[in-house]
Design a protein around this motif. Structure first.
Motif, PDB file in Angstrom:
ATOM      1  N   THR A 177       0.849  -1.174   0.000  1.00  0.00           N
ATOM      2  CA  THR A 177       0.000   0.000   0.000  1.00  0.00           C
ATOM      3  C   THR A 177       0.889   1.231   0.000  1.00  0.00           C
ATOM      4  OG1 THR A 177      -1.787   1.144   1.177  1.00  0.00           O
ATOM      5  CG2 THR A 177      -0.134   0.041   2.523  1.00  0.00           C
ATOM      6  N   GLY A 178       0.335   2.344  -0.438  1.00  0.00           N
ATOM      7  CA  GLY A 178       1.177   3.532  -0.518  1.00  0.00           C
ATOM      8  C   GLY A 178       0.381   4.816  -0.517  1.00  0.00           C
ATOM      9  N   LEU A 179       1.095   5.900  -0.401  1.00  0.00           N
ATOM     10  CA  LEU A 179       0.540   7.248  -0.450  1.00  0.00           C
ATOM     11  C   LEU A 179       1.196   8.005  -1.584  1.00  0.00           C
ATOM     12  CD1 LEU A 179       0.619   8.153   3.354  1.00  0.00           C
ATOM     13  CD2 LEU A 179      -1.373   7.456   2.033  1.00  0.00           C
ATOM     14  N   ARG A 180       0.426   8.870  -2.243  1.00  0.00           N
ATOM     15  CA  ARG A 180       0.951   9.744  -3.287  1.00  0.00           C
ATOM     16  C   ARG A 180       0.543  11.178  -2.957  1.00  0.00           C
ATOM     17  NH1 ARG A 180       2.207   5.035  -4.118  1.00  0.00           N
ATOM     18  NH2 ARG A 180       1.787   3.776  -5.962  1.00  0.00           N
ATOM     19  N   PHE A 181       1.519  12.053  -2.886  1.00  0.00           N
ATOM     20  CA  PHE A 181       1.270  13.466  -2.631  1.00  0.00           C
ATOM     21  C   PHE A 181       1.379  14.194  -3.971  1.00  0.00           C
ATOM     22  CE2 PHE A 181       3.037  11.451   1.085  1.00  0.00           C
ATOM     23  CZ  PHE A 181       2.207  11.866   2.107  1.00  0.00           C
TER      24      PHE A 181
END
Length: 785
Positions: free
Chosen positions: A715-719
């Motif tokens: 899973t990940g986050l993108r800014f």
């Protein structure tokens, strides 16, 4: 009946796990007053299923239910609205509810339900409101008859010749005001493409009669002539004035002024350009009829040169006589001459970490011809602070790369090519690259590559890239002590792999389809395929000249053996939109390299490796495969060879990687960026082409494909800052092919040791000299694919 609620639950992301803990007791209504009500649900009843989702968009945005995460961000960070972070609570407003009802009713009526009525009801419980919209659509109206009235015979003939391929209004079809608007726009563009510079949408009018009892509509379209005229004039292009200001937008001081030919006059206040930079991509030529598509094409291509900051559409001025001619003006502001960009990527996993730092310097207008000079520097370094590392300072390996690219916005060759700018700016790239790979106590490898590359668009979606000549020279220098130990332990294959000095020439071809869609949320397929062929010309030449052979029987040219191979790779992706900014992507990335003729093995730089932030994300680069290869079993007690060859012995001539990723939006405004999340699965590996003694169980076999495939999840986050994206991914090994049988399913079998050391990790460290890490953190700029 369908109930619509914006995504309100927490997702499985790094931040989501934290928010579940912190925000589990937070009340969504805590930030509103006692006399206020929070809109939490919208229900729509009675609307045709085809229009249900679209109808929701006609509810005023301030009455749309909040995303829970956006709302929590607002409560935590916005300080009562003083900062714009997150999403302000959607407070019930009866006036906006009525406005939404009216807009939705109008929308349904415009879809052919001319008698439709919509009512609204508000249900309130504990300061939370549900908006219920009930539709009574009535009968759907169809088109009974269509006729036109066009007094200008030239326009009538043009319209009739194009009607069938552009019109959405057909007898028997559903009456839809969007179709009327569509046809009006299509008629406007048709006229503008055929010289009718003075044509406006207001000349096209639709009258329809729906007074019949049988739910049918008669439509009449009229195209009026200009007041006082019997027909519309057709205009042709006359002279063109090109004005380039200074970078600050000013047009003061002395300018370079050139009368190029009978059409173009060139005025340059920046003193930085030759006329050809603009005239090559000005598609409206003197004597041609006005065409709005060529106007847009001129603007688009000049913008794609990447040397101008502001390229507005050309403007036109009618000549005062009655010749129906247009003088064109093109006013351009250039970008700054020089720019510099820094990029980076960081990897971390259980004592092993690394970073990749790059810098690109750009001169945007070399030789005053919009030629772009790029100087790229890149340094990557991998640290390994494990207990059994071969380097006391923790540095495992380093790689330095430097490159110079000179990119011309046209095809430069001894042959005469037409300007291929209809679908995109063609380029000729002269490239020189140098790389230095260094692993202390083992090897230093240097590589020089020089090439000429052409790229051009066949259509707006099809890009061809051809490298007719690519000259490569690579040289490896092995540490003498390391070489002696490797040979003593029968590791000759690795000495040959990393210590070879090879010279070769080759050609490459790449085809790319649909790259134009990569930043969209449409449904589309992206394809990129490449073919790299090397050494055939040198083989022909050396055989003709009967050049000498080395001790292994390989031909030499200019004193060096040369490599002969064919390598192909495909990147195929399927993008599926799931509404809003939600998207699912499936990617398959296979490749194969085959040495032949003068080579029995691919050179070091041509092999495939797996792992890394854009590939198999649960593994560090160069730490997966090949196949079922197990380093601990293969090296046994030979710790020296195992540590020396770390990150170098896990390669293959075959690669297959598949990725599935679901992307979605978490928050519209998180400290100035859109916060997005992703859940993904990666599957794949690299394999050897046939059995190799240095890679036992590493060969590719169809009957062992699933057994030798690795799987990672994460899973990940993108800014998302619009101009670039920061990315943080956490990936977990799910199935590891270095083990056998059910032991491969490491996340199931040893989930209790995910964040602690137990019997599994202890046994692995004893066999491999390093601890086993389940999780890999990747931080980088840009999306993985």
């Amino acid at each position: 009946m369908k109930a619509y609620t914006k995504p309100a639950g927490y997702r499985f992301t790094i931040l989501g796990i934290l928010l579940l803990i912190i925000g589990s007791g937070c009340s969504l209504t805590r930030g509103i007053k006692k006399n206020q009500t929070l809109v939490r649900k919208i229900t729509i009843k009675g609307i045709d299923e085809e229009f249900e989702e679209a109808a929701l968009n006609y509810v005023d945005k301030e009455q749309q239910p909040n995303n829970k995460l956006n709302l929590q961000f607002y409560y935590w960070f916005s300080n009562h609205g003083k900062r714009n972070i997150g999403e302000a609570p959607a407070i019930l407003d009866s006036a906006l509810v009525e406005y939404s009802r009216f807009q939705m009713e109008k929308f349904i009526q415009n879809r052919g339900y001319l008698k439709a009525k919509i009512t609204d009801t508000v249900i309130i419980k504990k300061q939370r409101a549900e908006l219920v919209f009930n539709a009574h659509e009535g009968p759907m109206f169809h088109i009974r008859k269509f006729e036109d009235s066009i007094p200008d015979k030239n326009i009538k003939n043009l319209y009739l010749a194009n009607r069938n391929k552009m019109s959405h209004i057909q007898p028997g079809g559903r009456f839809d005001t969007d179709s009327l608007a569509h046809d009006r726009d299509e008629l406007y563009l048709l006229m503008k493409r055929n010289g009718y510079f003075d044509f406006y949408r207001q000349y096209v009018n639709f009258n329809y009669d729906s007074t019949f009892n049988s739910s049918v509509v008669d439509i009449k379209m009229t195209i009026d002539n200009p007041a006082g005229k019997t027909q519309h004039p057709v205009y042709k292009i006359n002279n063109t004035l090109i004005t380039i200001s200074a970078s600050n937008g000013k047009t003061t001081g002395k300018a370079d002024t050139i009368q190029v030919d009978s059409q173009f006059r060139f005025v340059d206040f920046s003193h930085r350009f030759t006329p050809r930079v603009v005239t090559d991509y000005t598609f409206q030529k003197k004597g041609q009829i006005f065409d709005i598509d060529k106007q847009t094409l001129t603007t688009t291509r000049l913008s794609e040169l990447n040397v101008f900051r502001n390229v507005p559409n050309p403007t036109y001025e009618k000549l005062p006589d009655s010749s129906n001619r247009l003088n064109t003006k093109i006013d351009i502001i250039p970008l700054k001459h020089f720019s510099d960009r820094v990029e980076g990527e960081f990897l971390f996993a259980n004592g092993r970490y690394g970073y990749n730092i790059g810098n690109t310097f750009t001169d945007r207008n070399l030789f005053k011809q919009a030629a772009i000079l790029q100087v790229k520097l890149n340094w990557s370094i991998l640290f390994d602070n494990g207990s059994n590392t071969s380097n006391n300072n923790g540095i495992q390996n380093q790689e330095f790369r430097a490159g110079v690219n000179l990119i011309y916005p046209r095809i430069i060759s001894p042959f005469d090519f037409p300007l291929l700018g209809k679908f995109g700016v063609p380029h000729t790239t002269f490239s020189t690259n140098y790389s230095l790979f260094y692993q202390k106590g083992l090897v230093t490898r240097q590589s020089f590559i020089n090439s000429i590359t052409y790229d051009f668009y066949e259509t707006g979606r099809k890009l061809h890239t051809i490298t007719p000549i690519d000259i490569e020279f690579s040289k490896g220098s092995i540490d003498p002590a390391a070489q002696a130990e490797l040979l003593a332990n029968n590791r000759y294959a690795y000495v040959y792999l990393i210590g070879r000095t090879v010279f070769t020439t080759g050609s490459q071809y790449t085809f790319q389809y649909n790259a134009i869609e990569l930043n969209s949320y449409a449904n589309f397929v992206y394809f990129r395929g490449g073919l790299d062929v090397g050494g055939n010309f040198l083989s022909l030449l050396s055989n003709t000249l009967n050049t000498p052979r080395d001790s292994a029987g390989q031909r030499k040219f200019l004193g060096y053996t040369f490599s002969q191979y064919t390598k192909a790779e495909i990147d195929l992706r399927i993008y599926k939109t799931l509404g809003g900014e939600k998207q699912f992507i499936f990617r398959i990335n296979p490749g194969i390299g085959v040495p032949y003729g003068n080579s029995n093995a691919l050179i070091f730089e041509k092999n495939f490796y797996a792992g890394g932030a854009n590939d198999m994300r649960a593994w560090l680069p160069r730490t997966l495969g090949p196949g079922n290869f197990n380093r601990g079993t293969y090296y046994g007690n030979d710790d020296t060879s195992r540590n020396r060859l770390k990150y170098l012995d896990q390669f293959g001539e075959i690669k297959i990687v598949a990725n599935a990723e679901y992307r979605y939006k978490l928050a519209d405004d998180f400290f100035g960026a859109k916060l997005k999340g992703a859940v993904f699965m990666d599957a794949g590996n690299v394999w050897r082409l046939g059995k190799k003694p240095e890679s036992p169980n590493g060969e590719f076999r169809f009957d062992n494909l699933l057994q030798s495939t690795a799987i990672g999840i994460g899973t990940g986050l993108r800014f998302d800052l619009s101009f670039f994206v920061f990315r943080l991914d956490a990936a977990f090994k799910f199935k590891d092919p270095q083990f056998t049988g059910s032991d491969q399913w490491v996340l199931f079998k040893h989930s209790d040791e995910l964040f602690r050391t137990g019997s599994f990790k202890t046994a692995y460290e004893k066999a491999n000299g390093e601890s086993y890490n389940f999780m890999q953190l990747n931080f980088g700029i840009g999306l993985p694919f």
